[in-house]
Design an enzyme around this catalytic site. Structure first.
Site, mmCIF file in Angstrom:
data_model
loop_
_atom_site.group_PDB
_atom_site.id
_atom_site.type_symbol
_atom_site.label_atom_id
_atom_site.label_comp_id
_atom_site.label_asym_id
_atom_site.label_seq_id
_atom_site.Cartn_x
_atom_site.Cartn_y
_atom_site.Cartn_z
ATOM 1 N N ASP A 69 -54.658 15.972 -3.226
ATOM 2 C CA ASP A 69 -53.202 16.405 -4.042
ATOM 3 C C ASP A 69 -52.637 17.537 -3.231
ATOM 4 O O ASP A 69 -53.056 18.689 -2.965
ATOM 5 C CB ASP A 69 -53.662 16.778 -5.402
ATOM 6 N N THR A 102 -46.541 16.146 -4.945
ATOM 7 C CA THR A 102 -46.344 17.407 -4.287
ATOM 8 C C THR A 102 -46.655 17.307 -2.699
ATOM 9 O O THR A 102 -46.179 18.386 -2.232
ATOM 10 C CB THR A 102 -47.572 18.232 -5.194
ATOM 11 N N ASP A 403 -51.882 13.551 -12.577
ATOM 12 C CA ASP A 403 -50.651 13.063 -12.009
ATOM 13 C C ASP A 403 -50.266 11.906 -12.675
ATOM 14 O O ASP A 403 -49.169 11.788 -12.840
ATOM 15 C CB ASP A 403 -51.143 12.779 -10.521
HETATM 16 P P1 ADP Z 1 -47.758 12.753 -3.564
HETATM 17 O O1 ADP Z 1 -48.648 13.911 -3.570
HETATM 18 O O2 ADP Z 1 -46.394 13.303 -2.744
HETATM 19 O O3 ADP Z 1 -47.485 12.011 -4.755
HETATM 20 P P2 ADP Z 1 -49.345 10.986 -2.222
HETATM 21 O O4 ADP Z 1 -50.343 10.783 -1.413
HETATM 22 O O5 ADP Z 1 -49.685 10.286 -3.866
HETATM 23 O O6 ADP Z 1 -48.466 12.104 -2.364
HETATM 24 O O7 ADP Z 1 -48.319 9.564 -1.763
HETATM 25 C C1 ADP Z 1 -47.245 9.249 -2.266
HETATM 26 C C2 ADP Z 1 -46.464 8.283 -1.431
HETATM 27 O O8 ADP Z 1 -47.479 7.180 -1.072
HETATM 28 C C3 ADP Z 1 -45.337 7.885 -2.208
HETATM 29 O O9 ADP Z 1 -44.026 7.935 -1.155
HETATM 30 C C4 ADP Z 1 -45.610 6.286 -2.377
HETATM 31 O O10 ADP Z 1 -44.231 5.584 -2.440
HETATM 32 C C5 ADP Z 1 -46.582 5.996 -1.629
HETATM 33 N N1 ADP Z 1 -47.603 4.926 -1.795
HETATM 34 C C6 ADP Z 1 -48.229 4.866 -2.740
HETATM 35 N N2 ADP Z 1 -48.907 3.723 -3.029
HETATM 36 C C7 ADP Z 1 -48.321 2.930 -1.970
HETATM 37 C C8 ADP Z 1 -48.689 1.527 -1.570
HETATM 38 N N3 ADP Z 1 -49.572 0.720 -2.356
HETATM 39 N N4 ADP Z 1 -47.868 0.919 -0.594
HETATM 40 C C9 ADP Z 1 -46.932 1.913 -0.090
HETATM 41 N N5 ADP Z 1 -46.696 3.035 -0.287
HETATM 42 C C10 ADP Z 1 -47.428 3.625 -1.369
HETATM 43 MG MG MG Z 2 -49.051 10.911 -5.847
#
Ligand code: ADP
Ligand code: MG
Length: 539
Positions: A69, A102, A403
Protein backbone atom coordinates in the site's frame (compact mmCIF):
# COMPACT_ATOMS: atom_id res chain seq x y z
CA UNK A 1 42.95 20.95 -6.65
CA UNK A 2 46.62 21.31 -7.26
CA UNK A 3 49.72 19.15 -7.32
CA UNK A 4 52.70 19.95 -5.05
CA UNK A 5 55.93 18.29 -3.96
CA UNK A 6 57.23 17.87 -0.44
CA UNK A 7 60.85 18.41 0.63
CA UNK A 8 61.81 14.88 -0.55
CA UNK A 9 60.32 15.45 -3.94
CA UNK A 10 57.29 13.25 -3.44
CA UNK A 11 54.16 14.49 -5.08
CA UNK A 12 51.02 15.16 -3.14
CA UNK A 13 47.68 16.60 -3.98
CA UNK A 14 46.22 19.59 -2.24
CA UNK A 15 42.47 19.66 -2.25
CA UNK A 16 41.14 23.08 -1.58
CA UNK A 17 38.73 23.30 1.25
CA UNK A 18 35.33 22.84 -0.19
CA UNK A 19 33.73 26.12 -0.82
CA UNK A 20 30.86 26.83 1.44
CA UNK A 21 27.96 25.14 -0.24
CA UNK A 22 25.44 27.68 -1.21
CA UNK A 23 21.74 27.27 -1.17
CA UNK A 24 20.31 26.56 -4.60
CA UNK A 25 17.73 28.99 -5.80
CA UNK A 26 15.66 29.65 -8.86
CA UNK A 27 15.42 27.10 -11.62
CA UNK A 28 18.15 24.98 -10.02
CA UNK A 29 16.03 24.70 -6.89
CA UNK A 30 13.02 23.63 -8.92
CA UNK A 31 15.11 20.95 -10.57
CA UNK A 32 16.62 19.64 -7.38
CA UNK A 33 13.18 19.49 -5.82
CA UNK A 34 11.93 17.53 -8.77
CA UNK A 35 14.80 15.09 -8.33
CA UNK A 36 13.82 14.49 -4.74
CA UNK A 37 10.18 13.95 -5.56
CA UNK A 38 11.06 11.61 -8.42
CA UNK A 39 13.22 9.53 -6.11
CA UNK A 40 10.29 9.01 -3.78
CA UNK A 41 7.88 8.09 -6.51
CA UNK A 42 10.36 5.71 -8.13
CA UNK A 43 10.30 3.60 -5.00
CA UNK A 44 6.59 2.98 -5.42
CA UNK A 45 6.59 2.30 -9.11
CA UNK A 46 7.36 -1.39 -8.78
CA UNK A 47 4.53 -1.83 -6.28
CA UNK A 48 1.79 -0.78 -8.68
CA UNK A 49 -0.77 -3.18 -9.99
CA UNK A 50 -1.83 -6.81 -9.55
CA UNK A 51 1.71 -8.05 -10.10
CA UNK A 52 3.31 -5.28 -8.07
CA UNK A 53 5.98 -6.15 -5.56
CA UNK A 54 5.68 -5.73 -1.82
CA UNK A 55 8.05 -3.76 0.34
CA UNK A 56 9.50 -4.83 3.61
CA UNK A 57 10.07 -1.89 5.87
CA UNK A 58 11.97 -1.97 9.09
CA UNK A 59 10.85 0.36 11.81
CA UNK A 60 13.09 2.12 14.31
CA UNK A 61 12.54 -0.64 16.87
CA UNK A 62 13.41 -3.38 14.42
CA UNK A 63 9.78 -4.36 13.89
CA UNK A 64 8.92 -5.04 10.29
CA UNK A 65 6.00 -4.18 8.07
CA UNK A 66 5.34 -5.88 4.76
CA UNK A 67 3.03 -3.95 2.52
CA UNK A 68 2.05 -3.01 -0.98
CA UNK A 69 0.00 0.00 0.00
CA UNK A 70 1.56 3.25 -1.19
CA UNK A 71 0.46 5.36 1.74
CA UNK A 72 1.78 2.86 4.25
CA UNK A 73 5.13 2.52 2.49
CA UNK A 74 5.66 6.26 2.41
CA UNK A 75 4.51 6.70 5.96
CA UNK A 76 7.07 4.20 7.19
CA UNK A 77 9.89 5.45 5.01
CA UNK A 78 10.96 8.46 7.03
CA UNK A 79 11.48 10.74 4.08
CA UNK A 80 13.91 13.50 5.04
CA UNK A 81 13.71 15.82 2.09
CA UNK A 82 11.16 18.59 2.43
CA UNK A 83 9.79 18.15 -1.05
CA UNK A 84 9.77 14.39 -0.71
CA UNK A 85 7.52 14.93 2.27
CA UNK A 86 5.02 16.63 -0.01
CA UNK A 87 4.62 13.34 -1.85
CA UNK A 88 4.09 11.55 1.42
CA UNK A 89 1.34 14.01 2.18
CA UNK A 90 -0.04 13.46 -1.31
CA UNK A 91 -0.51 9.75 -0.80
CA UNK A 92 -1.94 10.41 2.64
CA UNK A 93 -4.58 12.72 1.29
CA UNK A 94 -5.55 10.18 -1.35
CA UNK A 95 -5.78 7.62 1.44
CA UNK A 96 -7.86 9.95 3.53
CA UNK A 97 -10.31 10.96 0.84
CA UNK A 98 -10.60 7.81 -1.19
CA UNK A 99 -8.70 5.02 0.55
CA UNK A 100 -7.40 3.35 -2.57
CA UNK A 101 -5.07 4.49 -5.34
CA UNK A 102 -2.30 5.73 -3.10
CA UNK A 103 0.47 4.11 -5.12
CA UNK A 104 -0.97 5.29 -8.40
CA UNK A 105 -1.22 8.92 -7.35
CA UNK A 106 2.42 9.07 -6.26
CA UNK A 107 3.67 7.38 -9.41
CA UNK A 108 1.62 9.76 -11.49
CA UNK A 109 2.96 12.81 -9.67
CA UNK A 110 6.52 11.56 -10.17
CA UNK A 111 5.91 11.13 -13.85
CA UNK A 112 4.35 14.58 -14.23
CA UNK A 113 7.42 16.08 -12.60
CA UNK A 114 9.74 14.11 -14.79
CA UNK A 115 8.03 15.46 -17.87
CA UNK A 116 8.15 18.96 -16.40
CA UNK A 117 11.88 18.62 -15.99
CA UNK A 118 12.52 18.21 -19.70
CA UNK A 119 10.26 21.17 -20.42
CA UNK A 120 12.33 23.26 -18.00
CA UNK A 121 15.42 22.21 -19.89
CA UNK A 122 13.81 23.54 -23.04
CA UNK A 123 13.46 26.89 -21.35
CA UNK A 124 9.76 26.94 -20.57
CA UNK A 125 8.90 28.84 -17.44
CA UNK A 126 7.66 26.71 -14.54
CA UNK A 127 4.47 28.74 -14.26
CA UNK A 128 3.57 28.12 -17.86
CA UNK A 129 4.05 24.42 -17.27
CA UNK A 130 1.84 24.63 -14.21
CA UNK A 131 -0.87 26.36 -16.21
CA UNK A 132 -0.65 23.83 -19.00
CA UNK A 133 -0.96 21.01 -16.50
CA UNK A 134 -4.01 22.62 -15.00
CA UNK A 135 -5.71 22.86 -18.39
CA UNK A 136 -4.78 19.29 -19.20
CA UNK A 137 -6.11 18.06 -15.90
CA UNK A 138 -9.48 19.66 -16.60
CA UNK A 139 -9.68 17.93 -19.96
CA UNK A 140 -8.61 14.62 -18.47
CA UNK A 141 -11.21 14.69 -15.71
CA UNK A 142 -13.91 15.64 -18.21
CA UNK A 143 -12.85 12.67 -20.31
CA UNK A 144 -13.02 10.42 -17.26
CA UNK A 145 -16.62 11.44 -16.69
CA UNK A 146 -17.41 10.85 -20.32
CA UNK A 147 -16.07 7.30 -20.36
CA UNK A 148 -17.41 6.35 -16.94
CA UNK A 149 -20.24 3.88 -16.59
CA UNK A 150 -22.93 3.88 -14.00
CA UNK A 151 -24.48 0.93 -12.29
CA UNK A 152 -27.26 0.52 -9.79
CA UNK A 153 -27.42 -1.77 -6.83
CA UNK A 154 -30.70 -0.48 -5.57
CA UNK A 155 -32.75 -3.65 -5.27
CA UNK A 156 -30.04 -5.49 -3.40
CA UNK A 157 -30.33 -8.81 -5.21
CA UNK A 158 -27.26 -10.88 -5.69
CA UNK A 159 -26.73 -9.98 -9.35
CA UNK A 160 -27.03 -6.28 -8.63
CA UNK A 161 -24.16 -6.47 -6.20
CA UNK A 162 -21.88 -8.08 -8.73
CA UNK A 163 -20.21 -4.88 -10.02
CA UNK A 164 -19.70 -3.72 -6.45
CA UNK A 165 -17.99 -6.96 -5.57
CA UNK A 166 -15.94 -6.85 -8.76
CA UNK A 167 -14.65 -3.38 -7.97
CA UNK A 168 -13.59 -4.49 -4.51
CA UNK A 169 -11.92 -7.48 -6.10
CA UNK A 170 -9.87 -5.22 -8.38
CA UNK A 171 -8.62 -3.42 -5.32
CA UNK A 172 -7.79 -6.63 -3.50
CA UNK A 173 -6.14 -8.26 -6.50
CA UNK A 174 -2.97 -6.24 -6.06
CA UNK A 175 -2.54 -7.30 -2.45
CA UNK A 176 -1.17 -10.27 -0.56
CA UNK A 177 -4.71 -11.51 -0.04
CA UNK A 178 -5.31 -11.60 -3.79
CA UNK A 179 -5.73 -15.35 -3.89
CA UNK A 180 -8.75 -15.17 -1.59
CA UNK A 181 -10.22 -11.99 -2.99
CA UNK A 182 -13.72 -13.14 -3.90
CA UNK A 183 -14.92 -14.08 -0.39
CA UNK A 184 -13.18 -11.08 1.12
CA UNK A 185 -14.75 -8.74 -1.41
CA UNK A 186 -18.17 -10.24 -0.65
CA UNK A 187 -17.58 -9.70 3.04
CA UNK A 188 -16.59 -6.08 2.47
CA UNK A 189 -19.61 -5.38 0.30
CA UNK A 190 -21.95 -6.97 2.80
CA UNK A 191 -20.39 -5.00 5.63
CA UNK A 192 -20.67 -1.72 3.77
CA UNK A 193 -24.25 -2.34 2.70
CA UNK A 194 -25.24 -3.26 6.24
CA UNK A 195 -24.12 0.07 7.60
CA UNK A 196 -24.88 2.12 4.49
CA UNK A 197 -27.54 4.75 4.45
CA UNK A 198 -28.66 4.33 0.85
CA UNK A 199 -31.04 7.26 0.93
CA UNK A 200 -28.41 9.72 2.01
CA UNK A 201 -25.84 7.85 -0.03
CA UNK A 202 -23.41 7.70 2.79
CA UNK A 203 -21.54 5.11 4.76
CA UNK A 204 -20.11 5.61 8.19
CA UNK A 205 -16.99 3.48 8.11
CA UNK A 206 -16.59 3.94 11.87
CA UNK A 207 -19.36 1.39 12.25
CA UNK A 208 -17.23 -1.24 10.58
CA UNK A 209 -14.56 -2.49 12.87
CA UNK A 210 -11.57 -4.28 11.47
CA UNK A 211 -10.34 -6.72 14.00
CA UNK A 212 -7.98 -9.62 13.83
CA UNK A 213 -6.18 -12.19 15.80
CA UNK A 214 -3.01 -13.99 14.87
CA UNK A 215 -3.56 -17.64 14.18
CA UNK A 216 -5.85 -19.65 11.98
CA UNK A 217 -6.10 -19.19 8.25
CA UNK A 218 -7.24 -16.36 6.06
CA UNK A 219 -10.21 -18.53 5.13
CA UNK A 220 -11.39 -18.43 8.74
CA UNK A 221 -11.99 -14.70 8.51
CA UNK A 222 -15.59 -13.74 8.80
CA UNK A 223 -18.10 -10.99 9.10
CA UNK A 224 -19.82 -10.63 12.44
CA UNK A 225 -23.12 -8.76 12.61
CA UNK A 226 -22.23 -6.99 15.76
CA UNK A 227 -19.20 -6.21 17.83
CA UNK A 228 -16.35 -8.43 18.90
CA UNK A 229 -14.55 -7.77 22.13
CA UNK A 230 -11.14 -9.31 22.48
CA UNK A 231 -11.89 -10.28 26.07
CA UNK A 232 -13.58 -13.07 27.93
CA UNK A 233 -15.87 -13.14 30.93
CA UNK A 234 -13.94 -12.11 33.98
CA UNK A 235 -14.64 -15.36 35.79
CA UNK A 236 -14.51 -18.81 34.19
CA UNK A 237 -17.70 -19.87 35.93
CA UNK A 238 -19.79 -17.08 34.56
CA UNK A 239 -22.25 -18.09 31.82
CA UNK A 240 -20.79 -18.37 28.33
CA UNK A 241 -23.92 -17.29 26.54
CA UNK A 242 -26.40 -14.61 27.49
CA UNK A 243 -29.66 -13.78 25.76
CA UNK A 244 -31.56 -10.49 25.74
CA UNK A 245 -28.74 -8.82 27.52
CA UNK A 246 -28.92 -5.43 29.20
CA UNK A 247 -25.45 -3.98 29.21
CA UNK A 248 -24.03 -1.41 31.59
CA UNK A 249 -20.84 0.24 30.40
CA UNK A 250 -18.73 1.65 33.20
CA UNK A 251 -15.69 3.82 32.78
CA UNK A 252 -15.50 4.44 36.52
CA UNK A 253 -13.67 2.11 38.90
CA UNK A 254 -15.85 -0.84 39.79
CA UNK A 255 -14.41 -1.73 43.17
CA UNK A 256 -14.35 -0.39 46.71
CA UNK A 257 -12.42 2.87 47.04
CA UNK A 258 -8.81 2.27 47.93
CA UNK A 259 -7.39 4.13 50.92
CA UNK A 260 -5.50 7.11 49.58
CA UNK A 261 -1.82 7.26 50.48
CA UNK A 262 -2.19 10.44 52.46
CA UNK A 263 -4.51 8.73 54.89
CA UNK A 264 -3.19 6.30 57.36
CA UNK A 265 -4.97 3.13 58.36
CA UNK A 266 -3.52 1.35 61.31
CA UNK A 267 -4.30 -2.30 61.25
CA UNK A 268 -2.65 -4.00 64.14
CA UNK A 269 -5.16 -6.63 65.10
CA UNK A 270 -6.96 -9.35 63.26
CA UNK A 271 -10.29 -7.81 64.22
CA UNK A 272 -9.43 -4.51 62.59
CA UNK A 273 -8.42 -6.28 59.43
CA UNK A 274 -11.64 -8.27 59.39
CA UNK A 275 -13.60 -5.07 59.92
CA UNK A 276 -11.88 -3.37 56.99
CA UNK A 277 -12.36 -6.38 54.81
CA UNK A 278 -16.00 -6.62 55.81
CA UNK A 279 -16.52 -2.95 55.03
CA UNK A 280 -14.95 -3.31 51.60
CA UNK A 281 -16.98 -6.38 50.87
CA UNK A 282 -20.20 -4.72 51.96
CA UNK A 283 -19.37 -1.68 49.84
CA UNK A 284 -18.74 -3.73 46.77
CA UNK A 285 -21.76 -5.94 47.34
CA UNK A 286 -23.81 -2.76 47.43
CA UNK A 287 -22.31 -1.70 44.13
CA UNK A 288 -23.10 -5.02 42.54
CA UNK A 289 -26.65 -4.90 43.85
CA UNK A 290 -27.08 -1.36 42.57
CA UNK A 291 -26.03 -2.62 39.15
CA UNK A 292 -28.50 -5.44 39.27
CA UNK A 293 -31.22 -3.12 40.55
CA UNK A 294 -30.78 -0.96 37.47
CA UNK A 295 -31.62 -4.01 35.39
CA UNK A 296 -28.16 -4.74 34.01
CA UNK A 297 -27.36 -8.34 33.22
CA UNK A 298 -23.84 -7.69 32.02
CA UNK A 299 -21.28 -5.16 33.15
CA UNK A 300 -18.53 -4.02 30.83
CA UNK A 301 -15.77 -2.16 32.63
CA UNK A 302 -12.96 -0.07 31.28
CA UNK A 303 -10.94 -0.76 34.40
CA UNK A 304 -10.16 -3.94 36.24
CA UNK A 305 -11.37 -5.23 39.56
CA UNK A 306 -9.49 -7.58 41.81
CA UNK A 307 -10.08 -11.27 42.19
CA UNK A 308 -12.11 -10.91 45.31
CA UNK A 309 -14.50 -8.56 43.57
CA UNK A 310 -14.54 -10.97 40.67
CA UNK A 311 -15.57 -13.77 42.96
CA UNK A 312 -18.30 -11.62 44.47
CA UNK A 313 -19.66 -10.77 41.05
CA UNK A 314 -19.82 -14.42 40.15
CA UNK A 315 -21.49 -15.14 43.46
CA UNK A 316 -24.10 -12.47 42.92
CA UNK A 317 -24.75 -13.78 39.43
CA UNK A 318 -23.69 -10.68 37.53
CA UNK A 319 -21.43 -11.50 34.58
CA UNK A 320 -18.76 -8.95 33.91
CA UNK A 321 -16.01 -8.14 31.43
CA UNK A 322 -13.00 -6.15 32.53
CA UNK A 323 -10.19 -4.15 30.89
CA UNK A 324 -12.08 -3.25 27.76
CA UNK A 325 -10.27 -0.62 25.68
CA UNK A 326 -11.65 2.84 25.06
CA UNK A 327 -12.25 2.38 21.34
CA UNK A 328 -14.10 -0.86 21.89
CA UNK A 329 -16.15 0.73 24.65
CA UNK A 330 -17.25 3.47 22.30
CA UNK A 331 -18.12 1.06 19.53
CA UNK A 332 -20.05 -1.12 21.93
CA UNK A 333 -21.93 1.91 23.22
CA UNK A 334 -22.76 2.95 19.65
CA UNK A 335 -23.94 -0.50 18.75
CA UNK A 336 -25.99 -1.35 21.82
CA UNK A 337 -27.33 2.13 22.38
CA UNK A 338 -25.83 2.21 25.85
CA UNK A 339 -24.72 5.39 27.54
CA UNK A 340 -21.22 5.27 28.94
CA UNK A 341 -21.39 5.74 32.71
CA UNK A 342 -18.44 7.71 34.06
CA UNK A 343 -19.74 8.03 37.64
CA UNK A 344 -21.16 5.02 39.38
CA UNK A 345 -23.95 7.03 41.02
CA UNK A 346 -25.35 7.89 37.60
CA UNK A 347 -26.08 4.33 36.65
CA UNK A 348 -29.77 3.70 36.07
CA UNK A 349 -32.03 1.82 33.69
CA UNK A 350 -31.95 4.57 31.06
CA UNK A 351 -28.19 4.15 30.61
CA UNK A 352 -28.29 0.50 29.69
CA UNK A 353 -27.74 -0.84 26.21
CA UNK A 354 -29.17 -4.01 24.85
CA UNK A 355 -28.12 -6.91 22.67
CA UNK A 356 -29.90 -10.07 21.65
CA UNK A 357 -26.94 -12.27 22.29
CA UNK A 358 -23.58 -12.12 24.00
CA UNK A 359 -21.54 -15.19 23.48
CA UNK A 360 -18.07 -16.29 24.37
CA UNK A 361 -16.49 -18.07 21.44
CA UNK A 362 -13.17 -19.66 20.88
CA UNK A 363 -11.59 -19.82 17.49
CA UNK A 364 -10.20 -22.95 15.93
CA UNK A 365 -7.96 -25.03 18.07
CA UNK A 366 -6.41 -22.06 19.79
CA UNK A 367 -7.32 -21.15 23.30
CA UNK A 368 -8.15 -17.58 22.38
CA UNK A 369 -11.56 -16.57 23.51
CA UNK A 370 -13.52 -13.55 22.41
CA UNK A 371 -16.92 -12.11 23.09
CA UNK A 372 -19.44 -11.74 20.30
CA UNK A 373 -22.09 -9.12 20.85
CA UNK A 374 -24.80 -9.68 18.27
CA UNK A 375 -28.26 -8.42 17.52
CA UNK A 376 -27.68 -4.86 18.58
CA UNK A 377 -30.69 -2.60 18.04
CA UNK A 378 -29.03 0.81 18.28
CA UNK A 379 -27.10 0.63 15.09
CA UNK A 380 -25.88 -1.75 12.50
CA UNK A 381 -22.27 -1.96 13.61
CA UNK A 382 -20.42 -4.90 12.11
CA UNK A 383 -16.99 -6.37 12.58
CA UNK A 384 -14.72 -7.87 9.99
CA UNK A 385 -12.78 -10.43 11.89
CA UNK A 386 -9.56 -11.43 10.18
CA UNK A 387 -7.35 -14.41 10.85
CA UNK A 388 -3.84 -14.83 9.56
CA UNK A 389 -0.71 -16.81 10.15
CA UNK A 390 1.37 -13.99 11.51
CA UNK A 391 1.17 -10.38 12.51
CA UNK A 392 2.55 -9.00 9.23
CA UNK A 393 0.01 -10.82 7.09
CA UNK A 394 -2.76 -9.86 9.47
CA UNK A 395 -1.88 -6.19 9.37
CA UNK A 396 -1.52 -6.15 5.61
CA UNK A 397 -4.85 -7.94 5.26
CA UNK A 398 -6.49 -5.32 7.42
CA UNK A 399 -4.98 -2.54 5.32
CA UNK A 400 -6.15 -4.23 2.12
CA UNK A 401 -9.64 -4.71 3.49
CA UNK A 402 -9.67 -1.07 4.49
CA UNK A 403 -8.92 -0.16 0.86
CA UNK A 404 -11.72 -2.41 -0.34
CA UNK A 405 -14.18 -1.00 2.20
CA UNK A 406 -13.32 2.50 1.08
CA UNK A 407 -13.88 1.55 -2.54
CA UNK A 408 -17.29 0.09 -1.75
CA UNK A 409 -18.16 3.19 0.22
CA UNK A 410 -17.11 5.43 -2.64
CA UNK A 411 -19.39 3.49 -4.94
CA UNK A 412 -22.32 3.94 -2.62
CA UNK A 413 -21.61 7.66 -2.67
CA UNK A 414 -21.10 7.84 -6.39
CA UNK A 415 -21.86 4.76 -8.42
CA UNK A 416 -19.80 5.59 -11.46
CA UNK A 417 -16.79 3.48 -12.41
CA UNK A 418 -14.03 3.66 -14.98
CA UNK A 419 -11.95 0.79 -16.23
CA UNK A 420 -8.58 -0.07 -14.73
CA UNK A 421 -5.42 -1.61 -16.03
CA UNK A 422 -4.38 1.79 -17.37
CA UNK A 423 -7.40 1.97 -19.70
CA UNK A 424 -8.73 5.19 -18.19
CA UNK A 425 -5.29 6.79 -18.18
CA UNK A 426 -4.72 5.98 -21.83
CA UNK A 427 -8.11 7.37 -22.80
CA UNK A 428 -7.33 10.56 -20.92
CA UNK A 429 -3.92 10.75 -22.48
CA UNK A 430 -5.43 10.57 -25.96
CA UNK A 431 -8.02 13.20 -25.10
CA UNK A 432 -5.43 15.59 -23.70
CA UNK A 433 -3.19 15.11 -26.68
CA UNK A 434 -6.02 15.86 -29.05
CA UNK A 435 -6.91 18.97 -27.08
CA UNK A 436 -3.31 20.17 -27.14
CA UNK A 437 -3.59 20.52 -30.91
CA UNK A 438 -6.19 23.21 -30.45
CA UNK A 439 -4.16 25.27 -27.97
CA UNK A 440 -2.01 27.99 -29.43
CA UNK A 441 0.30 29.04 -26.61
CA UNK A 442 3.30 27.51 -24.92
CA UNK A 443 0.84 25.58 -22.77
CA UNK A 444 0.39 23.05 -25.54
CA UNK A 445 3.84 21.65 -24.78
CA UNK A 446 2.88 21.23 -21.15
CA UNK A 447 -0.34 19.55 -22.19
CA UNK A 448 1.49 17.07 -24.38
CA UNK A 449 3.85 16.42 -21.52
CA UNK A 450 0.84 15.74 -19.31
CA UNK A 451 -0.50 13.28 -21.86
CA UNK A 452 2.86 11.50 -21.92
CA UNK A 453 3.01 11.48 -18.16
CA UNK A 454 -0.30 9.64 -17.93
CA UNK A 455 1.25 6.75 -19.81
CA UNK A 456 3.32 5.92 -16.77
CA UNK A 457 0.45 3.93 -15.27
CA UNK A 458 -0.01 1.46 -18.15
CA UNK A 459 3.76 1.40 -18.63
CA UNK A 460 4.43 0.47 -15.02
CA UNK A 461 1.61 -2.06 -14.99
CA UNK A 462 3.09 -3.74 -18.06
CA UNK A 463 6.60 -3.55 -16.70
CA UNK A 464 5.61 -5.04 -13.35
CA UNK A 465 3.79 -7.87 -15.08
CA UNK A 466 6.81 -8.82 -17.11
CA UNK A 467 5.46 -7.52 -20.42
CA UNK A 468 7.42 -5.35 -22.82
CA UNK A 469 6.28 -1.94 -21.60
CA UNK A 470 6.58 0.27 -24.68
CA UNK A 471 5.32 -2.41 -27.05
CA UNK A 472 2.24 -3.18 -24.96
CA UNK A 473 1.50 0.49 -24.43
CA UNK A 474 1.66 1.41 -28.08
CA UNK A 475 -0.36 -1.61 -29.12
CA UNK A 476 -3.20 -0.93 -26.70
CA UNK A 477 -3.14 2.81 -27.20
CA UNK A 478 -3.30 2.46 -30.95
CA UNK A 479 -6.26 0.15 -30.59
CA UNK A 480 -7.97 2.63 -28.29
CA UNK A 481 -7.46 5.32 -30.89
CA UNK A 482 -8.57 3.31 -33.90
CA UNK A 483 -11.44 1.47 -32.23
CA UNK A 484 -12.48 4.37 -30.02
CA UNK A 485 -12.86 1.93 -27.16
CA UNK A 486 -11.85 3.30 -23.75
CA UNK A 487 -12.13 -0.11 -22.11
CA UNK A 488 -8.87 -1.47 -23.42
CA UNK A 489 -6.08 -1.79 -20.90
CA UNK A 490 -2.99 -3.77 -20.05
CA UNK A 491 -3.56 -7.49 -19.73
CA UNK A 492 -1.56 -7.91 -16.53
CA UNK A 493 -2.73 -11.39 -15.70
CA UNK A 494 -2.16 -12.68 -19.21
CA UNK A 495 -5.78 -13.66 -19.72
CA UNK A 496 -5.61 -13.13 -23.46
CA UNK A 497 -7.85 -10.09 -23.69
CA UNK A 498 -7.23 -6.40 -23.30
CA UNK A 499 -10.88 -5.66 -22.70
CA UNK A 500 -11.06 -4.64 -19.07
CA UNK A 501 -14.83 -5.11 -19.09
CA UNK A 502 -14.29 -8.78 -19.79
CA UNK A 503 -11.62 -8.94 -17.10
CA UNK A 504 -13.83 -7.08 -14.65
CA UNK A 505 -11.19 -4.58 -13.69
CA UNK A 506 -13.07 -1.55 -12.41
CA UNK A 507 -12.01 1.44 -10.42
CA UNK A 508 -14.19 4.17 -9.01
CA UNK A 509 -14.52 7.36 -10.97
CA UNK A 510 -14.15 9.37 -7.79
CA UNK A 511 -10.85 7.66 -6.99
CA UNK A 512 -9.39 8.13 -10.45
CA UNK A 513 -10.46 11.74 -10.63
CA UNK A 514 -8.98 12.43 -7.24
CA UNK A 515 -5.69 10.84 -8.35
CA UNK A 516 -5.43 13.13 -11.36
CA UNK A 517 -6.38 16.24 -9.43
CA UNK A 518 -4.14 15.61 -6.46
CA UNK A 519 -1.14 14.69 -8.59
CA UNK A 520 -1.57 17.81 -10.72
CA UNK A 521 -1.97 19.95 -7.66
CA UNK A 522 1.18 18.76 -5.94
CA UNK A 523 3.09 19.06 -9.19
CA UNK A 524 2.01 22.66 -9.60
CA UNK A 525 3.00 23.32 -6.05
CA UNK A 526 6.49 21.89 -6.50
CA UNK A 527 6.99 23.80 -9.75
CA UNK A 528 6.27 27.05 -7.98
CA UNK A 529 8.87 26.55 -5.26
CA UNK A 530 12.10 28.28 -6.22
CA UNK A 531 13.83 28.38 -2.88
CA UNK A 532 13.98 26.04 0.08
CA UNK A 533 14.80 27.86 3.27
CA UNK A 534 15.76 25.98 6.39
CA UNK A 535 15.34 27.47 9.87
CA UNK A 536 18.93 28.74 10.26
CA UNK A 537 19.52 29.86 6.72
CA UNK A 538 17.63 33.09 6.30
CA UNK A 539 19.76 35.26 4.07
P1 ADP B 1 -2.97 1.69 -5.64
O1 ADP B 1 -2.36 1.83 -4.28
O2 ADP B 1 -2.73 2.88 -6.49
O3 ADP B 1 -4.40 1.27 -5.60
P2 ADP B 1 -2.45 -0.94 -6.62
O4 ADP B 1 -1.23 -1.70 -6.35
O5 ADP B 1 -3.72 -1.34 -5.94
O6 ADP B 1 -2.13 0.55 -6.32
O7 ADP B 1 -2.68 -0.98 -8.19
C1 ADP B 1 -3.76 -0.36 -8.81
C2 ADP B 1 -3.61 -0.42 -10.31
O8 ADP B 1 -3.62 -1.76 -10.78
C3 ADP B 1 -4.76 0.28 -10.98
O9 ADP B 1 -4.29 1.07 -12.02
C4 ADP B 1 -5.61 -0.87 -11.50
O10 ADP B 1 -6.33 -0.49 -12.63
C5 ADP B 1 -4.59 -1.91 -11.80
N1 ADP B 1 -5.12 -3.27 -11.76
C6 ADP B 1 -5.63 -3.91 -10.69
N2 ADP B 1 -6.02 -5.17 -11.01
C7 ADP B 1 -5.74 -5.33 -12.32
C8 ADP B 1 -5.89 -6.41 -13.25
N3 ADP B 1 -6.42 -7.57 -12.89
N4 ADP B 1 -5.47 -6.22 -14.52
C9 ADP B 1 -4.93 -5.04 -14.88
N5 ADP B 1 -4.75 -4.00 -14.06
C10 ADP B 1 -5.15 -4.12 -12.80
MG1 MG C 1 -5.23 -0.48 -4.87
Amino acid sequence: MSLAFDEYGRPFIIIREQEKQSRVKGIEAVKSNIQAAKAVSRVLRTSLGPKGMDKLLQGPDGDIVITNDGATILEQMEVEHQVGKLLVELSKSQDHEIGDGTTGVTVLAGSLLEQAESLLDRGIHPLRIAEGYEMACKIATAELERISTRFDFGTGTKEDLEPLIKTCMTTLSSKIVGRYKRPLAEMCVEAVLTVADLERKDVNLDLIKLDGKVGGRLEDSRLVQGVILDKDMSHPQMPKELHDVKIAILTCPFEPPKPKTKHKVDIDTVEKFEALRGAEKAYFTDMVRACKASGATLVVCQWGFDDEANHLLMHEGLPAVRWVGGVEIELLALATGARIVPRFQELDASKLGSAALVKEVSFGTTRDRMLLVEGCPGSRAVTLFVRGGNKMVLEETKRSLHDALCVARNLVRDNRVVYGGGAAEMACSLAVEAAAERVGGVEQYAMRAFADALDVIPLSLAENSGLAPIASLTEVKTRQLTEGDPHLGIDCNDLGTNDMRAQNVFETLAGKRQQLQLATQVCKMILKIDDVIKPNEYA
